[in-house]
Design a protein around this motif. Structure first.
Motif, PDB file in Angstrom:
ATOM      1  N   ILE A  63       0.848  -1.200   0.000  1.00  0.00           N
ATOM      2  CA  ILE A  63       0.000   0.000   0.000  1.00  0.00           C
ATOM      3  C   ILE A  63       0.879   1.245   0.000  1.00  0.00           C
ATOM      4  O   ILE A  63       0.564   2.248  -0.639  1.00  0.00           O
ATOM      5  N   GLY A  64       2.015   1.162   0.691  1.00  0.00           N
ATOM      6  CA  GLY A  64       2.948   2.284   0.752  1.00  0.00           C
ATOM      7  C   GLY A  64       3.579   2.636  -0.580  1.00  0.00           C
ATOM      8  O   GLY A  64       4.121   3.721  -0.737  1.00  0.00           O
ATOM      9  N   PHE A  65       3.542   1.728  -1.540  1.00  0.00           N
ATOM     10  CA  PHE A  65       4.046   2.068  -2.869  1.00  0.00           C
ATOM     11  C   PHE A  65       3.188   3.142  -3.530  1.00  0.00           C
ATOM     12  O   PHE A  65       3.666   3.866  -4.392  1.00  0.00           O
ATOM     13  N   ILE A  90       7.914   2.944   6.860  1.00  0.00           N
ATOM     14  CA  ILE A  90       8.553   2.868   8.176  1.00  0.00           C
ATOM     15  C   ILE A  90       7.781   1.925   9.092  1.00  0.00           C
ATOM     16  O   ILE A  90       8.379   1.097   9.801  1.00  0.00           O
ATOM     17  N   ILE A  91       6.456   2.007   9.075  1.00  0.00           N
ATOM     18  CA  ILE A  91       5.643   1.114   9.898  1.00  0.00           C
ATOM     19  C   ILE A  91       5.851  -0.342   9.470  1.00  0.00           C
ATOM     20  O   ILE A  91       5.974  -1.235  10.314  1.00  0.00           O
ATOM     21  N   ALA A  92       5.919  -0.586   8.161  1.00  0.00           N
ATOM     22  CA  ALA A  92       6.149  -1.944   7.664  1.00  0.00           C
ATOM     23  C   ALA A  92       7.509  -2.471   8.115  1.00  0.00           C
ATOM     24  O   ALA A  92       7.636  -3.638   8.504  1.00  0.00           O
ATOM     25  N   ALA A 145      11.485  -0.696   2.930  1.00  0.00           N
ATOM     26  CA  ALA A 145      12.610   0.179   2.600  1.00  0.00           C
ATOM     27  C   ALA A 145      12.465   0.734   1.179  1.00  0.00           C
ATOM     28  O   ALA A 145      12.754   1.916   0.938  1.00  0.00           O
ATOM     29  N   ILE A 146      12.019  -0.102   0.259  1.00  0.00           N
ATOM     30  CA  ILE A 146      11.802   0.374  -1.106  1.00  0.00           C
ATOM     31  C   ILE A 146      10.702   1.433  -1.145  1.00  0.00           C
ATOM     32  O   ILE A 146      10.824   2.444  -1.857  1.00  0.00           O
ATOM     33  N   ALA A 147       9.646   1.241  -0.361  1.00  0.00           N
ATOM     34  CA  ALA A 147       8.568   2.236  -0.311  1.00  0.00           C
ATOM     35  C   ALA A 147       9.077   3.572   0.228  1.00  0.00           C
ATOM     36  O   ALA A 147       8.705   4.642  -0.273  1.00  0.00           O
ATOM     37  N   VAL A 148       9.950   3.519   1.228  1.00  0.00           N
ATOM     38  CA  VAL A 148      10.522   4.763   1.768  1.00  0.00           C
ATOM     39  C   VAL A 148      11.406   5.433   0.713  1.00  0.00           C
ATOM     40  O   VAL A 148      11.354   6.660   0.550  1.00  0.00           O
TER      41      VAL A 148
END
Length: 64
Positions: free
Chosen positions: A19-21, A30-32, A56-59
């Motif tokens: 979802i963060g993507f 960060i939550i993940a 980390a990839i989403a961040v």
């Protein structure tokens, strides 16, 4: 921590990173990653390391 709880934490963290993507890249990433780290205390290492990596990839996507 039991394996089923670690598995649930890992899959929840993986879903949050996916979802963060698309929305809220940095907070959800960060939550993940934090949930993945918490899930590493169980025997389910693979799914939790996957959640950490995807988080980390989403961040990184959020920073770029």
């Amino acid at each position: 921590m039991s394996a089923s709880i670690g598995n649930t934490i890992g899959w929840t963290a993986t879903a949050l990173s996916f979802i963060g993507f698309f929305i809220w890249n940095i907070p959800l990433g960060i939550i993940a990653m934090l949930l993945g780290l918490a899930g590493l205390m169980s025997d389910q290492k693979g799914v939790n390391w996957t959640a950490i990596g995807l988080g980390a990839i989403a961040v990184i996507i959020g920073i770029i």
